[in-house]
Design an enzyme around this catalytic site. Structure first.
Site, PDB file in Angstrom:
ATOM      1  N   HIS A 104       1.091  -0.802   0.047  1.00 19.28           N
ATOM      2  CA  HIS A 104      -0.145   0.495  -0.271  1.00 19.28           C
ATOM      3  C   HIS A 104       0.455   0.962   0.124  1.00 19.28           C
ATOM      4  CE1 HIS A 104      -3.765  -2.203   2.049  1.00 19.28           C
ATOM      5  NE2 HIS A 104      -3.147  -2.298   0.132  1.00 19.28           N
ATOM      6  N   ALA A 221       1.333  -9.315  18.365  1.00 17.47           N
ATOM      7  CA  ALA A 221       2.420  -9.961  17.481  1.00 17.47           C
ATOM      8  C   ALA A 221       3.666 -10.205  18.869  1.00 17.47           C
ATOM      9  CB  ALA A 221       2.886  -9.073  16.520  1.00 17.47           C
TER      10      ALA A 221
END
Length: 237
Positions: A104, A221
Site C-alpha cells: 500500500h 504480535a
C-alpha cells in the site's frame, strides 16, 4: 524452510502508530478519510492532503519498532523470510528486516503526480500540526505526492508481483495483525493454502481467515512472534 510474513495494522498499533481516528489534536477527525486518501481529494485540495500525510509522516518517524517487528527481523538471520506488509510505516525496516514489500505504499517515499519521478528532496517542516501544507514542486512543474496507494488505485506492480511469488513458494505464511478483509492482499493467505502451505494467523480477535487458517493464535504480535520460530515444530505436529 521458507516463511512469508503478511503484516497489517495490528502489529504497528503496538508501537502506537496513530490511525485516522487517533487524531489527538482534532484537526483531522472531522474529515472523511476519502477526502484525504483519494485522487479526487488530491485534485480538490492537494494542500490539505499534504498536511494530513506530513502529519502522519512525522508522527510515525517518532515511534519505535516493537518486539513483533524485531522478532521478524531476527528470523531473517536464521531462515529465508519474505516480509509483505499492508502498512505504510517503516517499522519493519527500522527493526532490521530487508527486503520489505509494501503493498500500500510508504509514508517515507514520494513521487511527482505528473511525471512519476521519485522525489528525494527536502520535506516541509511541521513543528506543529497544521491543516494545509504547500506540496513540493517537481522540476517538471508537477506537484509531489506521497507514494501511498489511495482509494481506487491499483497496487504497485513490483511489490505485488514479489508478494505473489513469495506466497506461491512458501512453506509457512504467518499472517499477523491484519483484518483479512482488504483485497487483494487478503487473497494471499488463500493462495498460500491452495499451494499447500501452513498458514498461521496471529491476531487477538477472530477474522474471516480464522476458519481456514491452519493455526490461529489469539495473541498480539509482540506476545506471539518472539518465540514462534522455536514453537513451530510443536505447532506443526
Amino acid at each position: 524452510m521458507r516463511v512469508v510474513v503478511l503484516s497489517g495494522a495490528g502489529i504497528s498499533a503496538e508501537s502506537d502508530v496513530p490511525t485516522f481516528r487517533d487524531d489527538k489534536n482534532g484537526l483531522w477527525a472531522r474529515f472523511d478519510p476519502y477526502q484525504l486518501s483519494s485522487t479526487q481529494g488530491w485534485q480538490r485540495n492537494p494542500e490539505r492532503v499534504w498536511g494530513w500525510y506530513l502529519w502522519r509522516h512525522y508522527l510515525v518517524a517518532n515511534v519505535k519498532p516493537n518486539d513483533g517487528h524485531r522478532a521478524i527481523a531476527a528470523w531473517q538471520e536464521q531462515i529465508e523470510v519474505s516480509v509483505i506488509t499492508q502498512n505504510v510505516d517503516d517499522l519493519h525496516e527500522r527493526a532490521g528486516s530487508t527486503p520489505v514489500h509494501h503493498l500500500h505504499g510508504s509514508l517515507f517515499k514520494f513521487h511527482c503526480a505528473r511525471c512519476n519521478v521519485a522525489y528525494t528532496g527536502a520535506l516541509p517542516d511541521m513543528p506543529e500540526p497544521v491543516l494545509e501544507v504547500d506540496p513540493p514542486v517537481c522540476y517538471c512543474g508537477g506537484l509531489i505526492r506521497p507514494a501511498i496507494v489511495w482509494f481506487g488505485e491499483p497496487l504497485p506492480d513490483e511489490p505485488w508481483r514479489r508478494a505473489v511469488e513469495a506466497t506461491e513458494t512458501t512453506d509457512v505464511m504467518v499472517v499477523v495483525g491484519t483484518s483479512a478483509i482488504v483485497y487483494p492482499a487478503a487473497g494471499l493467505p488463500e493462495l498460500a493454502l491452495s499451494r499447500g502451505a501452513v498458514v498461521i494467523e496471529v491476531n487477538p480477535e477472530p477474522t474471516p481467515l480464522t476458519k481456514n487458517a491452519t493455526i490461529s493464535i489469539r495473541e498480539t504480535a509482540s506476545q506471539a512472534l518472539p518465540g514462534l520460530l522455536q514453537r513451530l515444530p510443536a505447532l506443526l505436529k
